[in-house]
Design a protein around this motif. Structure first.
Motif, PDB file in Angstrom:
ATOM      1  N   PHE A 122      41.182  66.786  62.794  1.00 62.36           N
ATOM      2  CA  PHE A 122      41.588  65.645  61.963  1.00 62.36           C
ATOM      3  C   PHE A 122      42.824  66.016  61.126  1.00 62.36           C
ATOM      4  O   PHE A 122      43.803  65.264  61.074  1.00 62.36           O
ATOM      5  N   THR A 123      42.773  67.204  60.503  1.00 61.99           N
ATOM      6  CA  THR A 123      43.912  67.648  59.693  1.00 61.99           C
ATOM      7  C   THR A 123      45.166  67.735  60.557  1.00 61.99           C
ATOM      8  O   THR A 123      46.243  67.282  60.161  1.00 61.99           O
ATOM      9  N   GLY A 124      45.014  68.332  61.748  1.00 59.52           N
ATOM     10  CA  GLY A 124      46.154  68.511  62.661  1.00 59.52           C
ATOM     11  C   GLY A 124      46.787  67.185  63.023  1.00 59.52           C
ATOM     12  O   GLY A 124      48.009  67.008  62.942  1.00 59.52           O
ATOM     13  N   VAL A 125      45.942  66.208  63.400  1.00 61.21           N
ATOM     14  CA  VAL A 125      46.470  64.911  63.833  1.00 61.21           C
ATOM     15  C   VAL A 125      47.159  64.225  62.647  1.00 61.21           C
ATOM     16  O   VAL A 125      48.314  63.792  62.743  1.00 61.21           O
ATOM     17  N   LEU A 126      46.440  64.182  61.531  1.00 63.56           N
ATOM     18  CA  LEU A 126      46.962  63.437  60.382  1.00 63.56           C
ATOM     19  C   LEU A 126      48.285  64.031  59.883  1.00 63.56           C
ATOM     20  O   LEU A 126      49.283  63.325  59.706  1.00 63.56           O
ATOM     21  N   ILE A 127      48.298  65.345  59.701  1.00 62.87           N
ATOM     22  CA  ILE A 127      49.483  65.947  59.094  1.00 62.87           C
ATOM     23  C   ILE A 127      50.654  65.965  60.084  1.00 62.87           C
ATOM     24  O   ILE A 127      51.799  65.770  59.701  1.00 62.87           O
ATOM     25  N   SER A 128      50.354  66.144  61.391  1.00 63.18           N
ATOM     26  CA  SER A 128      51.477  66.136  62.344  1.00 63.18           C
ATOM     27  C   SER A 128      52.046  64.724  62.463  1.00 63.18           C
ATOM     28  O   SER A 128      53.253  64.536  62.600  1.00 63.18           O
ATOM     29  N   VAL A 129      51.165  63.718  62.376  1.00 68.94           N
ATOM     30  CA  VAL A 129      51.656  62.334  62.435  1.00 68.94           C
ATOM     31  C   VAL A 129      52.507  62.024  61.189  1.00 68.94           C
ATOM     32  O   VAL A 129      53.582  61.438  61.289  1.00 68.94           O
ATOM     33  N   LEU A 130      52.018  62.485  60.026  1.00 74.12           N
ATOM     34  CA  LEU A 130      52.786  62.221  58.800  1.00 74.12           C
ATOM     35  C   LEU A 130      54.176  62.854  58.878  1.00 74.12           C
ATOM     36  O   LEU A 130      55.176  62.231  58.534  1.00 74.12           O
ATOM     37  N   PHE A 131      54.213  64.116  59.343  1.00 76.51           N
ATOM     38  CA  PHE A 131      55.512  64.791  59.448  1.00 76.51           C
ATOM     39  C   PHE A 131      56.389  64.145  60.520  1.00 76.51           C
ATOM     40  O   PHE A 131      57.601  64.091  60.384  1.00 76.51           O
ATOM     41  N   ALA A 132      55.746  63.660  61.612  1.00 77.09           N
ATOM     42  CA  ALA A 132      56.520  63.041  62.689  1.00 77.09           C
ATOM     43  C   ALA A 132      57.053  61.678  62.263  1.00 77.09           C
ATOM     44  O   ALA A 132      58.075  61.209  62.750  1.00 77.09           O
ATOM     45  N   LEU A 133      56.322  61.045  61.321  1.00 80.07           N
ATOM     46  CA  LEU A 133      56.725  59.700  60.901  1.00 80.07           C
ATOM     47  C   LEU A 133      58.095  59.691  60.213  1.00 80.07           C
ATOM     48  O   LEU A 133      58.824  58.712  60.306  1.00 80.07           O
ATOM     49  N   ILE A 134      58.422  60.817  59.543  1.00 74.13           N
ATOM     50  CA  ILE A 134      59.703  60.832  58.803  1.00 74.13           C
ATOM     51  C   ILE A 134      60.867  60.558  59.763  1.00 74.13           C
ATOM     52  O   ILE A 134      61.639  59.628  59.533  1.00 74.13           O
ATOM     53  N   PRO A 135      60.985  61.331  60.873  1.00 68.44           N
ATOM     54  CA  PRO A 135      62.072  60.964  61.799  1.00 68.44           C
ATOM     55  C   PRO A 135      61.780  59.676  62.572  1.00 68.44           C
ATOM     56  O   PRO A 135      62.687  58.926  62.882  1.00 68.44           O
ATOM     57  N   LEU A 136      60.494  59.421  62.834  1.00 71.33           N
ATOM     58  CA  LEU A 136      60.145  58.264  63.673  1.00 71.33           C
ATOM     59  C   LEU A 136      60.519  56.942  62.995  1.00 71.33           C
ATOM     60  O   LEU A 136      60.890  55.972  63.666  1.00 71.33           O
ATOM     61  N   LEU A 137      60.420  56.937  61.670  1.00 71.24           N
ATOM     62  CA  LEU A 137      60.715  55.695  60.944  1.00 71.24           C
ATOM     63  C   LEU A 137      62.153  55.236  61.158  1.00 71.24           C
ATOM     64  O   LEU A 137      62.460  54.062  61.026  1.00 71.24           O
ATOM     65  N   LYS A 138      63.025  56.214  61.487  1.00 66.58           N
ATOM     66  CA  LYS A 138      64.431  55.853  61.684  1.00 66.58           C
ATOM     67  C   LYS A 138      64.583  54.833  62.814  1.00 66.58           C
ATOM     68  O   LYS A 138      65.541  54.081  62.866  1.00 66.58           O
ATOM     69  N   ILE A 139      63.598  54.837  63.729  1.00 62.79           N
ATOM     70  CA  ILE A 139      63.632  53.916  64.868  1.00 62.79           C
ATOM     71  C   ILE A 139      63.705  52.466  64.388  1.00 62.79           C
ATOM     72  O   ILE A 139      64.324  51.612  65.012  1.00 62.79           O
ATOM     73  N   ARG A 140      63.042  52.223  63.248  1.00 62.99           N
ATOM     74  CA  ARG A 140      63.018  50.846  62.731  1.00 62.99           C
ATOM     75  C   ARG A 140      64.412  50.312  62.476  1.00 62.99           C
ATOM     76  O   ARG A 140      64.632  49.117  62.433  1.00 62.99           O
ATOM     77  N   LYS A 141      65.336  51.233  62.215  1.00 63.20           N
ATOM     78  CA  LYS A 141      66.678  50.805  61.829  1.00 63.20           C
ATOM     79  C   LYS A 141      67.662  50.794  63.005  1.00 63.20           C
ATOM     80  O   LYS A 141      68.847  50.556  62.804  1.00 63.20           O
ATOM     81  N   VAL A 142      67.171  51.083  64.216  1.00 65.99           N
ATOM     82  CA  VAL A 142      68.094  51.119  65.354  1.00 65.99           C
ATOM     83  C   VAL A 142      68.553  49.708  65.692  1.00 65.99           C
ATOM     84  O   VAL A 142      67.736  48.795  65.834  1.00 65.99           O
ATOM     85  N   SER A 143      69.873  49.559  65.810  1.00 64.73           N
ATOM     86  CA  SER A 143      70.404  48.227  66.100  1.00 64.73           C
ATOM     87  C   SER A 143      70.458  48.019  67.610  1.00 64.73           C
ATOM     88  O   SER A 143      70.809  48.929  68.357  1.00 64.73           O
ATOM     89  N   PRO A 144      70.130  46.809  68.075  1.00 61.17           N
ATOM     90  CA  PRO A 144      70.245  46.544  69.513  1.00 61.17           C
ATOM     91  C   PRO A 144      71.691  46.651  69.998  1.00 61.17           C
ATOM     92  O   PRO A 144      71.943  46.792  71.195  1.00 61.17           O
ATOM     93  N   MET A 145      72.644  46.626  69.058  1.00 61.29           N
ATOM     94  CA  MET A 145      74.064  46.761  69.436  1.00 61.29           C
ATOM     95  C   MET A 145      74.344  48.113  70.106  1.00 61.29           C
ATOM     96  O   MET A 145      75.366  48.285  70.759  1.00 61.29           O
ATOM     97  N   MET A 146      73.408  49.074  69.908  1.00 60.46           N
ATOM     98  CA  MET A 146      73.600  50.394  70.531  1.00 60.46           C
ATOM     99  C   MET A 146      73.676  50.297  72.046  1.00 60.46           C
ATOM    100  O   MET A 146      74.247  51.162  72.704  1.00 60.46           O
ATOM    101  N   THR A 147      73.076  49.242  72.618  1.00 59.97           N
ATOM    102  CA  THR A 147      73.136  49.087  74.077  1.00 59.97           C
ATOM    103  C   THR A 147      74.568  48.822  74.516  1.00 59.97           C
ATOM    104  O   THR A 147      74.987  49.242  75.590  1.00 59.97           O
ATOM    105  N   LEU A 148      75.318  48.103  73.654  1.00 59.15           N
ATOM    106  CA  LEU A 148      76.696  47.778  74.000  1.00 59.15           C
ATOM    107  C   LEU A 148      77.658  48.854  73.520  1.00 59.15           C
ATOM    108  O   LEU A 148      78.683  49.097  74.135  1.00 59.15           O
TER     109      LEU A 148
END
Lengths: 239, 839
Positions: free
Chosen positions: B355-381
């Motif tokens: 449980f600790t492993g999953v929770l803490i690795s997800v929390l640490f992974a979320l920091i870079p993962l959250l950047k995905i929210r800001k990706v603009s679809p314009m990147m395709t062009l």
């Protein structure tokens, strides 16, 4: 050249699917402000085909992105199927893209981790279509890739990848299709085949087509062309 | 609402291709989780075993202890069996080698232990010993020290006994207590003949009882407790022993879990940084999905699901490794354990670790993962347009907050005290933060100051450190923290040992004789003088109890409100005091003055140790009545002294003025200084032969014992620090594999423009050399700071730079990094130019 019957074309022309009004896009770089698009105006009717031409860096792609709701203008308005894109949130624009818009890119932009079939299924699944798989298979058959369903993008040639991309673009039965240099990364022969396919499907599905291209021959196949230079609309050429 | 069905479907599809790569990203948490599960499981087993073996731990149902002879006739009539142990520190002489050592002599009468048994070699040793007469059981470590074997003899005081067995295990004793005071069992009927128990000897009398099964022990304790307290009798039962032992080992096990938790956090830094690379790789796909009309939360869900699955996979892998690893732990901790520890999988530990492993690795992974929210679809062009790429998401502050909360929650769960929890969390944030900042600083400095005149391979190698996706900062942080832990450990260990050894260099006393009777003092002084040894101190010692403080007896004190009460232990303790009108080298007057006693009828002013007085709220001028062998003696607190307890000396909580205690019964301590180990051994043996009741402590024995104990403790800490280093290695390996393709491309490009194999090898080796040495250097810098703070504020010893051990740690960590990098670069150099051009 008219792909639709002349009467039908003139009837539909009176109903705009896209209306661009005083569209301006500026970027700020440090203290400098760069205007990429400046007061652009034009309209596109349902079922019409429009090409945007101009030299590199003239603002063609920016214009396409704004029209498709991929980006937001600094000022001015884009009405897509009666909705003002600039008043929407990103998620609302995403919903509009899913319901109304199809895309074809120069670099194909397939999802590398999905097979050809799955790539085409994505827009259908997003619309919660129960027949997603059958419809995707039908489209891939139409573009001549019935035997490539389970292949991943890196197992397909450039022409095949672009055909998957075309099938995906038509999958959600879009009202309007945006194509960014669709033949730019293909050799002449493959490019011609892809070009024919786009226009053929466009006619069959009755979709509005807007494409950005350097290729004047390709531009000549659309009903109207607009020429952009330095971010300004130079001329509108009605076909 | 997130469309979970679709997100799960997409995650499943994506995992087919990216699963392998994600495992690589998540692998960094495996060692941390393995350590966490192993130590938690070990702690659970230990706690169960202490519960199950509690009777063997005490060896009886009840033990009653006092430092004077006492009888319990009423209890004896109710008990099935009784035994008596009289124990005290004394020299034991080994005639075969002519040497002696301070041991704990235990004179035994009766069949103790009633539960469990003495484990001896040969097995018949215990039976032989129980026959009585002049037979002894001697702890195995002590026998090994003097090369003694069963059948040899030892001299305890005036009695010579035959060793009939080597004690393998004594109830309630562990390897550490055996190191400090190895036990020698002798029959109680030999005690008198030994002549060792004399006035002033610090002797414990322990009565052990076994009762019938239906006996109500709790009722007996409830009835007698007050009387025992009054008589200064300490009682222990199976239950209290279980609680005491359980509590101290819970502390040990919680400490180990915290160390393992640091390894998990280190791994998570590696995970976070690898996920950052993963996110960058996924940007084009994210932009396409945005174009197709997928909402950002659905896209985040697609990758979050994958990270949860892989985090679960990594945690389960770690938990499985931990379950196997715990088989090793009883061996690693054998010197600390009072009971036999069983090895079985603790499902609580596995679930908690996973449980600790999953929770803490997800929390640490979320920091870079959250950047995905800001990706603009314009990147395709416009894939190269930076404004269409990653943006910083304000939600990351919430995630960082959640990480800090988790660390706080996890450490509070273990430490159960908020101040310790905040210290631990603060330490973690400080250590990670400072290494992170150091790494960023180094990277910036390289970028800014890299001289163009530097030769090409070195310049290229340094530039490679800030190659995109290189994870240099996280590598510097993870390897650096592992290095810092090991560096601090070496540092502190050496500082502590040096502090003791230092006494030798300062012309300080290094040998102390105690338990000397008044009639032996002159003869002993003569012996020392004959051998040319100085008498640096002669200290008379009088034992006494405390009767009143400011007119309050113990009973009066107990009736006060809780906040007004003084600690009861003050009234219970036996004070060993000396008398003199001067300070000694280890003392410093902090308040008042030493007021001499001039004539009969004068007030008596005593000097109290500052810390003890403060803890017991005693102030200057307070009236303290001592009970000296039944006679009340009224004194006043005239001064406070600060005492350096770490020096080889006699230190006292209470010092009387001269003349007051001249006629009180007393014993003595003599302190001298020998020139070398041989002289120490000679005088020690001579004294033990002539004055068997006298005990000797010498500096070399203290150093030896300390080295031994620190060695055992540091082995455990090194074992735990190993997990941090292994995590750093895993982060290094995964980062090398992640950037492998990029490295191949770079090498081939260099080859295409004419760089030879030697140049490429040089660039690669230099890159790892810089990486390893910067990480190790950063870690060592942190360890110097940690060691300085620990020396200054925890151990209160002077801080000295120690280059030796730091250099060893530095070289080893750098070498490890270079070797791993070198192995990786061999396959890179084998790649064919054409393969890359085609790809």
């Amino acid at each position: 050249m008219f792909l639709l019957g002349k009467d039908k074309y003139f009837y539909l022309k009176s109903m705009n699917v896209l209306k661009v009004d005083n569209l301006t896009k500026t970027y700020r770089s440090g203290n400098r402000e760069l205007t990429v698009l400046d007061q652009v105006n034009f309209e596109v009717a349902i079922g019409d085909t429009l090409s945007i031409v101009g030299p590199s860096g003239s603002g063609k792609t920016t214009l396409l992105g704004l029209c498709a709701g991929l980006d937001v203008a600094s000022s001015g308005s884009v009405m897509l199927d009666g909705s003002a894109l600039e008043k929407m949130t990103e998620d609302q624009r995403a919903a509009v893209r899913n319901q109304l818009v199809g895309f074809i890119f120069q670099n194909f932009q397939l999802l590398q981790t999905l097979t050809a079939l799955e790539n085409v299924m994505v827009p259908l699944e997003l619309k919660k279509r129960k027949d997603a798989k059958d419809k995707a298979m039908e489209l891939l058959e139409k573009v001549g890739l019935a035997d490539r369903l389970t292949h991943y993008p890196n197992q397909l040639s450039g022409g095949e990848q672009q055909r998957v991309s075309i099938a995906r673009a038509f999958a959600n039965e879009p009202k309007i299709l945006f194509a960014d240099e669709p033949t730019g990364n293909l050799d002449t022969e493959t490019g011609e085949m892809v070009e024919n396919l786009i226009f053929q499907l466009n006619e069959e599905e009755g979709t509005t087509l807007i494409l950005v291209t350097h290729d004047l021959e390709l531009a000549a196949r659309t009903h109207q062309s607009i020429h952009i230079k330095g971010g300004k609309l130079q001329e509108a050429i009605n076909g | 609402m997130v469309d979970w069905n679709w997100s799960l479907l997409m995650a499943k599809r994506d995992l087919r291709k990216t699963g392998g790569r994600l495992i690589l990203f998540i692998s960094a948490i495996v060692t941390g989780i393995a350590a966490l599960v192993a130590v938690t499981s070990f702690g659970d087993n230990l706690s169960n075993d202490i519960d199950e073996q509690a009777k063997e731990l005490l060896g009886a149902d009840l033990s009653l202890r006092k430092n004077q002879p006492i009888e319990f006739p009423e209890i004896e009539t109710q008990a099935d069996r009784r035994a008596l142990e009289v124990n005290f520190a004394s020299m034991v002489y080994f005639p075969k080698v002519g040497e002696s050592r301070l041991t704990q002599v235990r004179a035994l009468e009766g069949d103790f232990p009633f539960y469990g048994s003495f484990e001896t070699l040969p097995v018949s040793g215990e039976t032989e010993f129980r026959k009585g007469a002049k037979r002894a059981l001697v702890e195995k470590t002590l026998m090994a020290q003097f090369g003694a074997v069963v059948g040899d003899s030892i001299k305890v005081g005036n009695v010579t006994l035959e060793i009939v067995g080597a004690l393998q295990k004594v109830p309630g004793q562990n390897g550490i207590t055996a190191t400090v005071a190895p036990a020698v069992y002798i029959p109680n009927d030999q005690l008198e003949a030994s002549g060792l128990v004399q006035y002033g000897s610090r002797v414990n009398y322990i009565h052990y009882f076994q009762f019938p099964e239906e006996f109500d022990l709790e009722a007996l304790i409830a009835e007698k407790k007050d009387q025992w307290d009054e008589d200064k009798v300490r009682h222990e039962t199976v239950q209290s022993q279980k609680e005491d032992t359980g509590r101290s080992f819970e502390n040990l096990s919680n400490f180990l879990v915290l160390v393992a938790f640091i390894a998990v956090l280190l791994g998570c830094v590696g995970v976070g940084s690898a996920i950052n690379v993963f996110v960058k790789e996924k940007l084009p796909s994210v932009a396409v999905l945005r174009c197709l009309g997928v909402r950002s939360k659905e896209i985040v869900a697609v990758y979050l699901v994958q990270i949860v699955i892989m985090g679960l996979f990594g945690s389960l892998l770690g938990a499985a490794a931990g379950a196997f690893l715990q088989f090793l732990l009883p061996m690693v901790f054998s010197d600390f354990l009072p009971v036999e520890v069983s090895v079985q999988i603790s499902w609580r530990a596995v679930i908690m670790g996973t449980f600790t492993g999953v929770l803490i690795s997800v929390l640490f992974a979320l920091i870079p993962l959250l950047k995905i929210r800001k990706v603009s679809p314009m990147m395709t062009l416009r894939p190269d347009d930076p404004s269409a790429g990653l943006g910083k998401d304000p939600l990351r502050w919430m995630v960082l907050g959640a990480i800090v909360l988790f660390i706080l929650g996890f450490s509070f769960y273990l430490l159960e005290e908020w101040d310790q929890t905040f210290w631990f969390t603060g330490f973690v944030i400080f250590a990670f933060g400072s290494l992170w900042l150091l790494a960023l600083g180094i990277m910036k400095a390289i970028r800014k100051f890299l001289p163009i005149s530097l030769n090409y391979p070195a310049r290229q190698a340094l530039s490679n450190l800030y190659r995109p996706n290189n994870q240099t900062v996280s590598l510097l942080a993870t390897i650096g923290l592992g290095t810092a832990m090991i560096g601090t450990l070496f540092f502190i260990q050496n500082q502590l040992l040096d502090e003791v050894r230092f006494a030798d260099k300062e012309d300080q006393p290094n040998m102390l004789f105690f338990d000397i009777q008044s009639d032996q003092v002159d003869s002993m002084k003569t012996v020392l003088a004959e051998d040319g040894l100085p008498i640096l101190q002669h200290v008379p010692i009088v034992t006494m109890g405390l009767a009143e403080v400011n007119g309050l007896t113990r009973n009066d004190n107990e009736e006060l409100e809780d906040e007004e009460q003084r600690s009861n232990s003050m009234y219970r303790r036996e004070f060993r005091v000396t008398y003199r009108d001067t300070l000694i080298a280890t003392e410093e007057l902090t308040a008042g003055s030493l007021i001499p006693f001039e004539a009969e009828g004068d007030s008596i002013f005593v000097s109290m140790e500052e810390g003890y007085a403060e803890r017991n709220r005693v102030e200057l001028g307070d009236e303290v009545v001592f009970n000296v062998q039944g006679r009340p003696l009224t004194t006043y607190v005239g001064s406070f002294r600060k005492v350096n307890f770490r020096k080889v000396s006699t230190n006292f909580l209470v010092v009387f003025p001269d003349k007051v205690l001249d006629n009180a019964p007393k014993f003595h301590v003599l302190i001298t200084r020998t020139k070398n180990d041989q002289e120490s051994a000679d005088i020690q043996n001579k004294m033990v032969r002539q004055f068997p009741n006298v005990s000797v402590v010498n500096l070399s024995m203290i150093v030896e014992t300390l080295e031994d104990i620190l060695g055992k403790i540091s082995f455990v800490i090194q074992f735990m620090a190993l997990f941090s280093i292994l995590t750093g290695v895993l982060v290094l390996i995964s980062s090398l594999l992640i950037s492998k393709f990029q490295r191949i491309r770079e090498n081939i490009l260099l080859r295409t423009i004419g760089a030879g194999r030697r140049v490429l090898l040089k660039i690669n080796a230099l890159e790892y050399l810089f990486l390893g040495s910067l990480a190790a250097g950063g870690g060592i810098l942190l360890s110097v700071l940690a060691a300085f703070l620990l020396s200054r504020y925890v151990f209160e010893i002077s801080f000295r730079m120690e280059w030796g051990p730091l250099l060893i740690v530095f070289v080893l960590i750098t070498l490890l990094t270079v070797i791993l990098g070198w192995i990786n670069s061999l396959s890179i150099l084998k790649a064919k130019t054409m393969d890359i051009l085609r790809s």
